[in-house]
Design a protein around this motif. Structure first.
Motif, PDB file in Angstrom:
ATOM      1  N   TYR A  12       0.848  -1.189   0.000  1.00  0.00           N
ATOM      2  CA  TYR A  12       0.000   0.000   0.000  1.00  0.00           C
ATOM      3  C   TYR A  12       0.887   1.243   0.000  1.00  0.00           C
ATOM      4  CZ  TYR A  12      -3.342   3.592   1.234  1.00  0.00           C
ATOM      5  OH  TYR A  12      -4.099   4.736   1.227  1.00  0.00           O
ATOM      6  N   ASN A  13       0.890   1.936  -1.131  1.00  0.00           N
ATOM      7  CA  ASN A  13       1.625   3.202  -1.280  1.00  0.00           C
ATOM      8  C   ASN A  13       3.085   3.081  -0.849  1.00  0.00           C
ATOM      9  OD1 ASN A  13      -0.727   4.282  -2.240  1.00  0.00           O
ATOM     10  ND2 ASN A  13      -1.117   5.621  -0.488  1.00  0.00           N
ATOM     11  N   LYS A  14       3.761   2.099  -1.436  1.00  0.00           N
ATOM     12  CA  LYS A  14       5.181   1.883  -1.150  1.00  0.00           C
ATOM     13  C   LYS A  14       6.005   1.935  -2.439  1.00  0.00           C
ATOM     14  CE  LYS A  14       4.737   1.200   3.296  1.00  0.00           C
ATOM     15  NZ  LYS A  14       5.307   2.151   4.275  1.00  0.00           N
ATOM     16  N   GLU A  15       5.638   2.852  -3.325  1.00  0.00           N
ATOM     17  CA  GLU A  15       6.291   2.925  -4.631  1.00  0.00           C
ATOM     18  C   GLU A  15       7.805   3.064  -4.512  1.00  0.00           C
ATOM     19  OE1 GLU A  15       5.934   5.497  -8.803  1.00  0.00           O
ATOM     20  OE2 GLU A  15       4.911   6.182  -6.988  1.00  0.00           O
ATOM     21  N   GLU A  16       8.257   3.775  -3.504  1.00  0.00           N
ATOM     22  CA  GLU A  16       9.691   4.028  -3.346  1.00  0.00           C
ATOM     23  C   GLU A  16      10.468   2.764  -2.980  1.00  0.00           C
ATOM     24  OE1 GLU A  16      12.632   6.780  -0.517  1.00  0.00           O
ATOM     25  OE2 GLU A  16      10.451   7.031  -0.433  1.00  0.00           O
ATOM     26  N   TYR A  17       9.788   1.782  -2.391  1.00  0.00           N
ATOM     27  CA  TYR A  17      10.483   0.626  -1.833  1.00  0.00           C
ATOM     28  C   TYR A  17      10.135  -0.706  -2.493  1.00  0.00           C
ATOM     29  CZ  TYR A  17      11.106   3.921   2.058  1.00  0.00           C
ATOM     30  OH  TYR A  17      11.415   5.016   2.819  1.00  0.00           O
ATOM     31  N   VAL A  18       8.946  -0.823  -3.083  1.00  0.00           N
ATOM     32  CA  VAL A  18       8.413  -2.147  -3.392  1.00  0.00           C
ATOM     33  C   VAL A  18       9.245  -2.897  -4.432  1.00  0.00           C
ATOM     34  CG1 VAL A  18       6.780  -1.292  -5.146  1.00  0.00           C
ATOM     35  CG2 VAL A  18       6.307  -3.428  -3.904  1.00  0.00           C
ATOM     36  N   GLU A  19       9.830  -2.197  -5.390  1.00  0.00           N
ATOM     37  CA  GLU A  19      10.628  -2.904  -6.401  1.00  0.00           C
ATOM     38  C   GLU A  19      11.832  -3.577  -5.750  1.00  0.00           C
ATOM     39  OE1 GLU A  19      12.863  -2.329 -10.716  1.00  0.00           O
ATOM     40  OE2 GLU A  19      11.483  -0.795  -9.964  1.00  0.00           O
ATOM     41  N   GLN A  20      12.506  -2.878  -4.865  1.00  0.00           N
ATOM     42  CA  GLN A  20      13.651  -3.465  -4.178  1.00  0.00           C
ATOM     43  C   GLN A  20      13.223  -4.673  -3.352  1.00  0.00           C
ATOM     44  OE1 GLN A  20      15.589  -0.852  -1.323  1.00  0.00           O
ATOM     45  NE2 GLN A  20      17.594  -1.678  -1.847  1.00  0.00           N
ATOM     46  N   ASP A  28      14.107 -23.290  -5.496  1.00  0.00           N
ATOM     47  CA  ASP A  28      13.115 -23.728  -6.473  1.00  0.00           C
ATOM     48  C   ASP A  28      11.771 -23.960  -5.792  1.00  0.00           C
ATOM     49  OD1 ASP A  28      14.964 -23.741  -8.563  1.00  0.00           O
ATOM     50  OD2 ASP A  28      15.627 -25.784  -8.070  1.00  0.00           O
ATOM     51  N   GLY A  29      10.713 -23.733  -6.527  1.00  0.00           N
ATOM     52  CA  GLY A  29       9.396 -24.067  -6.014  1.00  0.00           C
ATOM     53  C   GLY A  29       8.790 -23.034  -5.093  1.00  0.00           C
ATOM     54  N   PHE A  30       8.967 -21.742  -5.411  1.00  0.00           N
ATOM     55  CA  PHE A  30       8.293 -20.727  -4.611  1.00  0.00           C
ATOM     56  C   PHE A  30       7.584 -19.739  -5.528  1.00  0.00           C
ATOM     57  CE2 PHE A  30      12.126 -18.306  -5.501  1.00  0.00           C
ATOM     58  CZ  PHE A  30      11.740 -16.966  -5.448  1.00  0.00           C
ATOM     59  N   GLU A  31       6.603 -19.066  -4.978  1.00  0.00           N
ATOM     60  CA  GLU A  31       5.872 -18.032  -5.682  1.00  0.00           C
ATOM     61  C   GLU A  31       5.806 -16.794  -4.795  1.00  0.00           C
ATOM     62  OE1 GLU A  31       1.788 -19.151  -6.274  1.00  0.00           O
ATOM     63  OE2 GLU A  31       1.435 -19.489  -4.134  1.00  0.00           O
ATOM     64  N   VAL A  32       5.579 -15.665  -5.430  1.00  0.00           N
ATOM     65  CA  VAL A  32       5.423 -14.404  -4.711  1.00  0.00           C
ATOM     66  C   VAL A  32       4.052 -13.843  -5.063  1.00  0.00           C
ATOM     67  CG1 VAL A  32       6.387 -12.124  -4.256  1.00  0.00           C
ATOM     68  CG2 VAL A  32       7.910 -14.006  -4.929  1.00  0.00           C
ATOM     69  N   ILE A  33       3.281 -13.502  -4.034  1.00  0.00           N
ATOM     70  CA  ILE A  33       1.963 -12.917  -4.242  1.00  0.00           C
ATOM     71  C   ILE A  33       1.975 -11.519  -3.643  1.00  0.00           C
ATOM     72  CG2 ILE A  33      -0.516 -13.141  -3.832  1.00  0.00           C
ATOM     73  CD1 ILE A  33       0.035 -16.167  -3.393  1.00  0.00           C
ATOM     74  N   ALA A  34       1.940 -10.524  -4.524  1.00  0.00           N
ATOM     75  CA  ALA A  34       1.884  -9.127  -4.087  1.00  0.00           C
ATOM     76  C   ALA A  34       0.424  -8.689  -4.125  1.00  0.00           C
ATOM     77  CB  ALA A  34       2.736  -8.251  -4.992  1.00  0.00           C
ATOM     78  N   VAL A  35      -0.081  -8.251  -2.995  1.00  0.00           N
ATOM     79  CA  VAL A  35      -1.470  -7.800  -2.917  1.00  0.00           C
ATOM     80  C   VAL A  35      -1.467  -6.283  -2.858  1.00  0.00           C
ATOM     81  CG1 VAL A  35      -3.649  -7.931  -1.671  1.00  0.00           C
ATOM     82  CG2 VAL A  35      -2.125  -9.918  -1.720  1.00  0.00           C
ATOM     83  N   ASP A  36      -1.820  -5.662  -3.989  1.00  0.00           N
ATOM     84  CA  ASP A  36      -1.900  -4.206  -4.050  1.00  0.00           C
ATOM     85  C   ASP A  36      -3.212  -3.779  -3.405  1.00  0.00           C
ATOM     86  OD1 ASP A  36      -1.794  -1.513  -4.709  1.00  0.00           O
ATOM     87  OD2 ASP A  36      -2.587  -1.856  -6.734  1.00  0.00           O
ATOM     88  N   ASP A  37      -3.086  -3.243  -2.195  1.00  0.00           N
ATOM     89  CA  ASP A  37      -4.258  -2.947  -1.375  1.00  0.00           C
ATOM     90  C   ASP A  37      -4.807  -1.546  -1.669  1.00  0.00           C
ATOM     91  OD1 ASP A  37      -6.163  -3.316   0.681  1.00  0.00           O
ATOM     92  OD2 ASP A  37      -4.824  -2.403   2.157  1.00  0.00           O
ATOM     93  N   GLY A  38      -5.197  -1.337  -2.930  1.00  0.00           N
ATOM     94  CA  GLY A  38      -5.788  -0.053  -3.296  1.00  0.00           C
ATOM     95  C   GLY A  38      -4.817   1.101  -3.258  1.00  0.00           C
ATOM     96  N   SER A  39      -3.563   0.865  -3.617  1.00  0.00           N
ATOM     97  CA  SER A  39      -2.567   1.941  -3.589  1.00  0.00           C
ATOM     98  C   SER A  39      -2.994   3.105  -4.480  1.00  0.00           C
ATOM     99  CB  SER A  39      -1.206   1.423  -4.054  1.00  0.00           C
ATOM    100  OG  SER A  39      -0.698   0.451  -3.175  1.00  0.00           O
ATOM    101  N   THR A  40      -2.668   4.313  -4.044  1.00  0.00           N
ATOM    102  CA  THR A  40      -2.989   5.508  -4.820  1.00  0.00           C
ATOM    103  C   THR A  40      -1.752   6.116  -5.477  1.00  0.00           C
ATOM    104  OG1 THR A  40      -2.820   6.868  -2.823  1.00  0.00           O
ATOM    105  CG2 THR A  40      -5.006   6.039  -3.407  1.00  0.00           C
ATOM    106  N   ASP A  41      -0.590   5.491  -5.254  1.00  0.00           N
ATOM    107  CA  ASP A  41       0.617   5.928  -5.949  1.00  0.00           C
ATOM    108  C   ASP A  41       0.914   4.929  -7.060  1.00  0.00           C
ATOM    109  OD1 ASP A  41       1.538   3.737  -4.600  1.00  0.00           O
ATOM    110  OD2 ASP A  41       3.143   4.776  -3.511  1.00  0.00           O
ATOM    111  N   GLY A  42       2.153   4.776  -7.457  1.00  0.00           N
ATOM    112  CA  GLY A  42       2.491   3.872  -8.539  1.00  0.00           C
ATOM    113  C   GLY A  42       2.878   2.474  -8.108  1.00  0.00           C
ATOM    114  N   SER A  43       2.582   2.100  -6.866  1.00  0.00           N
ATOM    115  CA  SER A  43       3.004   0.792  -6.351  1.00  0.00           C
ATOM    116  C   SER A  43       2.464  -0.357  -7.200  1.00  0.00           C
ATOM    117  CB  SER A  43       2.537   0.616  -4.906  1.00  0.00           C
ATOM    118  OG  SER A  43       3.117   1.567  -4.055  1.00  0.00           O
ATOM    119  N   GLY A  44       1.170  -0.301  -7.528  1.00  0.00           N
ATOM    120  CA  GLY A  44       0.563  -1.378  -8.301  1.00  0.00           C
ATOM    121  C   GLY A  44       1.204  -1.527  -9.666  1.00  0.00           C
TER     122      GLY A  44
END
Length: 305
Positions: free
Chosen positions: A10-18, A29-45
């Protein structure tokens, strides 16, 4: 699928890519990542979507803003892994961290494995706990504000342990990780603590959280219900947590809370509770402010050293 890494965003555009890159770089091997964009109003999603287009291990779920617990719950619902671990969007997973967590929970046949972390100041935070941990002891530490172990991130859970533990109301914005962990520990899982440092925590980043009495009243109700199966063992721990929260309010000069809510603690004070906390409660709120504020100031100074 072995492990699902759930990251509420949620609104972590500055950090989320890192953050996402640190997880996707794990040699496992054998893992997944699930990012849940909780209605961000910046560019996080958009950042999440861009990375997902390049790496099939990353899935992005966009939801209306429902709060961090709801975002974690949605991530767990989407998860396909046997195990689940969480990360915050402004933190990172250290190299080899996912492998350490997975190897430990498989080796120990545990329900939960708790590792250690370091922060941006170079401090390695380690509770010193090793091997099997007593869930009742962990609950006491959490409710007494004494826990030095990781609560939610740097922890891997057997997926089924999380059932029913991610239902906190949206109104609860602070301490939701402690509440979730207590709900897990009440089930008396097998918990194992390891020394491996697996997580990088950006400590003290600004947020919009502030003390709200209505929120604490709801929190107490939900926590009381969660502790029902072991209330006889933890009733005093529950009272101690309320005393600690009362002190937080007084430290913020919110003196009205005594009459509005916390006056009901008085009949529950007993010798098993720390003397300093009992005395702080028995003093008039405006007078109690001075020792409470001094104690917190000294505690913060020790943490900073």
């Amino acid at each position: 699928m072995e492990v699902s890494v759930v990251i509420p965003v949620y609104n972590k555009e500055e950090y989320v890519e890192q953050c996402l890159r640190s997880v996707l770089a794990q040699q496992f091997d054998g893992f997944e990542v699930i990012a849940v964009d909780d209605g961000s109003t910046d560019g996080s999603g958009a950042v999440c979507d861009r990375l997902a287009a390049r790496d099939a291990r990353l899935r992005v779920v966009h939801t209306p803003n429902g709060g961090v617990t709801a975002a974690r719950r949605r991530g767990v619902e989407e998860a396909r892994g046997r195990y689940v671990t969480f990360a915050d969007a402004d933190d990172m997973m250290l190299p080899g961290g996912l492998r350490s967590l997975y190897d430990a929970i498989e080796r120990e046949q545990a329900d939960e494995v708790v590792a250690t972390y370091r922060n941006q100041h170079g401090q390695h935070v380690d509770s010193g706990l090793r091997g099997a941990a007593d869930p009742a002891f962990m609950i006491r530490q959490l409710l007494g504000n004494r826990a030095r172990f990781c609560v939610l991130w740097a922890v891997i859970f057997r997926r089924g342990l999380l059932d029913g533990c991610l239902g906190a109301p949206r109104q609860i914005r602070s301490g939701e990780d402690i509440l979730m962990q207590v709900m897990c520990l009440v089930k008396r899982p097998k918990v194992v603590c390891i020394p491996d440092c697996v997580y990088f925590y950006n400590e003290g980043l600004p947020n919009d959280r502030r003390l709200e009495l209505d929120e604490q009243i709801v929190y107490d109700r939900v926590l009381r219900e969660a502790l029902a199966p072991c209330w006889g063992e933890h009733s005093d721990d529950f009272t101690l947590r309320q005393l600690k929260m009362y002190e937080n309010f007084i430290d913020q000069k919110m003196f009205y809370v005594r009459k509005a809510y916390y006056h009901r603690l008085r009949p529950r004070l007993n010798a098993s509770l720390p003397l300093a906390d009992r005395l702080a409660f028995l003093l008039p709120p405006r007078l109690a402010y001075f020792p409470i504020h001094l104690k917190k100031k000294l505690a913060n100074r020790r943490l900073a050293q």
